[in-house]
Scaffold this active site. Structure first.
Site, mmCIF file in Angstrom:
data_model
loop_
_atom_site.group_PDB
_atom_site.id
_atom_site.type_symbol
_atom_site.label_atom_id
_atom_site.label_comp_id
_atom_site.label_asym_id
_atom_site.label_seq_id
_atom_site.Cartn_x
_atom_site.Cartn_y
_atom_site.Cartn_z
ATOM 1 C CD GLN A 3 -21.645 15.294 34.948
ATOM 2 O OE1 GLN A 3 -20.463 15.302 35.245
ATOM 3 N NE2 GLN A 3 -22.447 14.331 35.337
ATOM 4 C CG PHE A 4 -22.857 11.593 29.641
ATOM 5 C CD1 PHE A 4 -24.048 10.880 29.647
ATOM 6 C CD2 PHE A 4 -21.817 11.168 30.456
ATOM 7 C CE1 PHE A 4 -24.202 9.768 30.450
ATOM 8 C CE2 PHE A 4 -21.957 10.057 31.265
ATOM 9 C CZ PHE A 4 -23.158 9.353 31.260
ATOM 10 C CB THR A 5 -25.704 13.296 33.483
ATOM 11 O OG1 THR A 5 -24.937 14.251 34.223
ATOM 12 C CG2 THR A 5 -25.032 11.929 33.560
#
Length: 125
Positions: free
Chosen positions: A79-81
């Site tokens: 989850q890069f966010t």
């Protein structure tokens, strides 16, 4: 690295109505990888995921057992966010590790987690 952990009775990841990965009882972990993360960060998160006391014990005392104590499953989702910052009203992900590099890092993380626990109890996306 950041790990957002949620206890679950079951969890699954679907894409276009197709189940990509699923687990029974355990933890669902969203993994954020920053562009400065190293193997040491990976080792720390693996150690924490396997030892953090999130579950009741046999006498129902709260926060006494880990996922590995209870022999539960782990579902990891990249989850890069989690490394979002804001520029005005727009999200900025410059702190997140770039795509190809983060994919390799995440795969290495999953392998390390499987090696430290039970490979059949660890799922990824």
């Amino acid at each position: 690295m950041k790990a957002l952990i949620q206890r679950v009775m079951n969890a699954k990841v679907t894409v276009n109505d197709e189940v990509i990965s699923s687990i029974g009882q355990g933890i669902c972990v969203f993994i954020g990888i920053s562009n400065t993360d190293s193997k040491k960060d990976m080792e720390y998160i693996v150690r924490k995921l396997l030892s953090i006391k999130l579950f009741d014990d046999e006498s129902e005392k709260k926060w006494k057992k880990s996922v590995s104590d209870r022999d539960f499953e782990i579902l990891c989702v990249s989850q890069f966010t989690l490394y979002n910052t804001w520029k005005g009203n727009k999200p900025d992900f410059h702190n997140a590790m770039p795509g190809e590099k983060s994919k390799e890092f995440y795969e290495n993380f999953l392998q390390m987690l499987k090696a430290a626990y039970k490979p059949d109890k660890v799922k990824g996306t």
